[in-house]
Design a protein around this motif. Sequence first.
Motif, mmCIF file in Angstrom:
data_model
loop_
_atom_site.group_PDB
_atom_site.id
_atom_site.type_symbol
_atom_site.label_atom_id
_atom_site.label_comp_id
_atom_site.label_asym_id
_atom_site.label_seq_id
_atom_site.Cartn_x
_atom_site.Cartn_y
_atom_site.Cartn_z
ATOM 1 N N LEU A 60 0.864 -1.173 0.000
ATOM 2 C CA LEU A 60 0.000 0.000 0.000
ATOM 3 C C LEU A 60 0.903 1.226 0.000
ATOM 4 O O LEU A 60 1.986 1.194 0.564
ATOM 5 C CB LEU A 60 -0.854 0.058 1.261
ATOM 6 N N LYS A 74 -5.605 11.382 0.164
ATOM 7 C CA LYS A 74 -6.084 10.299 -0.708
ATOM 8 C C LYS A 74 -5.560 10.467 -2.134
ATOM 9 O O LYS A 74 -4.990 9.533 -2.705
ATOM 10 C CB LYS A 74 -7.611 10.283 -0.706
ATOM 11 N N VAL A 75 -5.706 11.656 -2.698
ATOM 12 C CA VAL A 75 -5.297 11.805 -4.095
ATOM 13 C C VAL A 75 -3.772 11.761 -4.238
ATOM 14 O O VAL A 75 -3.256 11.260 -5.241
ATOM 15 C CB VAL A 75 -5.874 13.094 -4.742
ATOM 16 N N SER A 113 -1.776 9.935 -2.266
ATOM 17 C CA SER A 113 -1.444 8.510 -2.150
ATOM 18 C C SER A 113 -1.634 7.820 -3.489
ATOM 19 O O SER A 113 -0.800 7.004 -3.912
ATOM 20 C CB SER A 113 -2.356 7.813 -1.132
ATOM 21 N N GLU A 114 -2.726 8.118 -4.150
ATOM 22 C CA GLU A 114 -3.020 7.459 -5.426
ATOM 23 C C GLU A 114 -1.986 7.838 -6.483
ATOM 24 O O GLU A 114 -1.539 6.993 -7.263
ATOM 25 C CB GLU A 114 -4.434 7.832 -5.884
ATOM 26 N N ALA A 115 -1.601 9.100 -6.484
ATOM 27 C CA ALA A 115 -0.616 9.546 -7.479
ATOM 28 C C ALA A 115 0.734 8.882 -7.242
ATOM 29 O O ALA A 115 1.365 8.379 -8.173
ATOM 30 C CB ALA A 115 -0.487 11.063 -7.432
ATOM 31 N N GLY A 119 1.296 6.134 -5.606
ATOM 32 C CA GLY A 119 1.171 4.686 -5.761
ATOM 33 C C GLY A 119 1.381 4.219 -7.190
ATOM 34 O O GLY A 119 1.798 3.091 -7.428
ATOM 35 N N HIS A 120 1.124 5.115 -8.128
ATOM 36 C CA HIS A 120 1.239 4.719 -9.534
ATOM 37 C C HIS A 120 2.663 4.352 -9.925
ATOM 38 O O HIS A 120 2.879 3.546 -10.821
ATOM 39 C CB HIS A 120 0.733 5.850 -10.437
ATOM 40 N N LYS A 122 4.783 -1.922 -6.561
ATOM 41 C CA LYS A 122 4.101 -2.374 -5.355
ATOM 42 C C LYS A 122 4.118 -3.896 -5.216
ATOM 43 O O LYS A 122 4.098 -4.421 -4.123
ATOM 44 C CB LYS A 122 2.644 -1.883 -5.370
ATOM 45 N N GLY A 141 4.836 11.110 -19.272
ATOM 46 C CA GLY A 141 3.819 12.142 -19.446
ATOM 47 C C GLY A 141 2.458 11.756 -18.891
ATOM 48 O O GLY A 141 1.484 12.479 -19.070
ATOM 49 N N GLU A 142 2.371 10.612 -18.214
ATOM 50 C CA GLU A 142 1.078 10.190 -17.650
ATOM 51 C C GLU A 142 0.629 11.185 -16.582
ATOM 52 O O GLU A 142 1.439 11.646 -15.780
ATOM 53 C CB GLU A 142 1.208 8.821 -16.982
ATOM 54 N N ILE A 143 -0.669 11.448 -16.549
ATOM 55 C CA ILE A 143 -1.235 12.356 -15.548
ATOM 56 C C ILE A 143 -1.777 11.515 -14.407
ATOM 57 O O ILE A 143 -2.671 10.693 -14.595
ATOM 58 C CB ILE A 143 -2.333 13.227 -16.185
ATOM 59 N N VAL A 144 -1.220 11.699 -13.210
ATOM 60 C CA VAL A 144 -1.598 10.850 -12.083
ATOM 61 C C VAL A 144 -2.377 11.600 -11.013
ATOM 62 O O VAL A 144 -2.927 10.989 -10.108
ATOM 63 C CB VAL A 144 -0.366 10.152 -11.463
ATOM 64 N N LEU A 145 -2.384 12.912 -11.094
ATOM 65 C CA LEU A 145 -3.264 13.691 -10.207
ATOM 66 C C LEU A 145 -3.856 14.805 -11.033
ATOM 67 O O LEU A 145 -3.153 15.442 -11.819
ATOM 68 C CB LEU A 145 -2.484 14.247 -9.013
#
Lengths: 283, 257
Positions: free
Chosen positions: A71, A100-101, A103-105, A107-108, A112, A193-197
């Motif tokens: 996680l 939260k956002v 963590s998600e960014a 985490g990408h 993991k 270039g991926e957008i994660v947030l």
Amino acid sequence: MEPEVRLLDENKRRLDGRAVDELRPIKIEAGVLNRADGSAYLEWGGNKVLAAVYGPREAHPRHRQDPARALVQCRYNMAAFSVSDRKRPGPDRRSVEISKVVSEALGHVVFKEQFPRTSVDVFIEVLQAEAGTRCAGLTAAAVAMADAGIPMRDLVVSCAAGKADGTLLLDLGKEEDNLGEADLPVAIVPRTGEIVLLQMDGHLTPEELETSLKSAIDACHKIYEIQKDALRRRYAVTTEHGGAPPPPKEPETEADTPPTTEEPKPEEVEAPEPVVPETQEGE
Amino acid sequence: MAVKVVSELTRNHIHRLAADGKRVDGRGPDEYRPLKIEKGFVGSAEGSARVHLGKTEVLVGIKMDFGEPYADSPNKGVLITAAELIPMASPDFEAGPPREKAIELARVVDRGIRQTKTVDLEKLCIEPGEKVWLLFMDMHILDYDGNLFDACSYGVLGGLSNTIVPASRLEAEDYPLEIQHQPLSVTAAKIGNAIFLDPSLQEEQVADARLTVATDENGDVRAMQKGLNGSFTFDEIKEIVDRARKAGGELRKQIVG
């Protein structure tokens, strides 16, 4: 009845003298805390942010553990004294959402799957706030994760764009954020270039949104260089001569024709081509 | 919340379909599940709406009361949004104070309403600096089959549109709350390389990334929120905003009428 406030002068200069597409000054230092596995300190305009990383370590509470992967859990927190009106300590709804956002960014980019049942715990403390703290915190956290040696595909870097006084602006400052028309925090993985947030509030036409998104992404690439520089400074080799990196012992041109008068170095003796494994593999 | 396990069979099935642009329940990529809105369901509330979006069901209640304004906006009423993921709605929901999922949900819906200036907060001022209307928007999740962001957004807009301001408590006439704008949230989920609107629970569970876009009646963007661990490309964001504007226009007719 909104008070009439001008955030731009007639030359499109902002209150702090910046151009519309100019970032506030950013400074990052990696490895600033003792106990944490990784850490970073960041100053971004009037923002002062610390990030610390612990882990991968056993995830608590245990029912949150994921049997297949780690996680990535982030806690974004603002110090009570970080804003002009004292903030009540502890998590509020805003910081829970940001945690939260973020963590998600983050985490990408973490591998993991290498650390099942564990947690990578990321702590972001905003010590002094001046608009854009989530971007500052996320940018610092990525450096702290690299400092902790967490296996990652790349860093994550974040910057906001927005609109104030009718003009699209990069990296909103305090007044621009408070009085502005729109705010668009973005985080990307620079290599892909991926957008994660991506969050947005305010009012933008689809065209303005596209322009703002583009300018935030461009700025992210600039900040990425500052992140990498912080990591390089942290891990640059120091010598007893006073901290400067050692001079190159063997310039590349000499490698082809080693000097005959000197004994070859041990590494060079061991250098014969490893042909043996190749032939054995054929069996 | 405990980690949800989705069987590999289901996951692979949804991904295989998505690779051909197909969905597990046979919908088109931009097709919403049937939307049903029942306004005024709760008599004890100033406004309410019960929303069915496919098998997802939420009940939104609007309550009004008076209180003090915030110091920095003495002449404005106050919006307060809360979401409760009650345990009856899903085996994954637990009782207790709102956790991050509920908080994010409430804040994203709130952002759409607030940024679009759906309600003119200055009209909710009773005595500047002393007394203003507090407008509570409470979202109760009754049955969870995915896409709470949109279901709640429609519920709040539906609820506000039948809210009666209880001005008789101030010895005046009750009057209907004025709705200035109609923000509409559209949520997209990315599964592999496919992007579907109005993800069902099954689709949400296998999705890589999620994007919610709230647009107003002019098609301008008022709020966005990306979620989950995955990522979007620049072009995907553009495409979703475009699709959200189109879908939003259709849905708006159903909700506000």
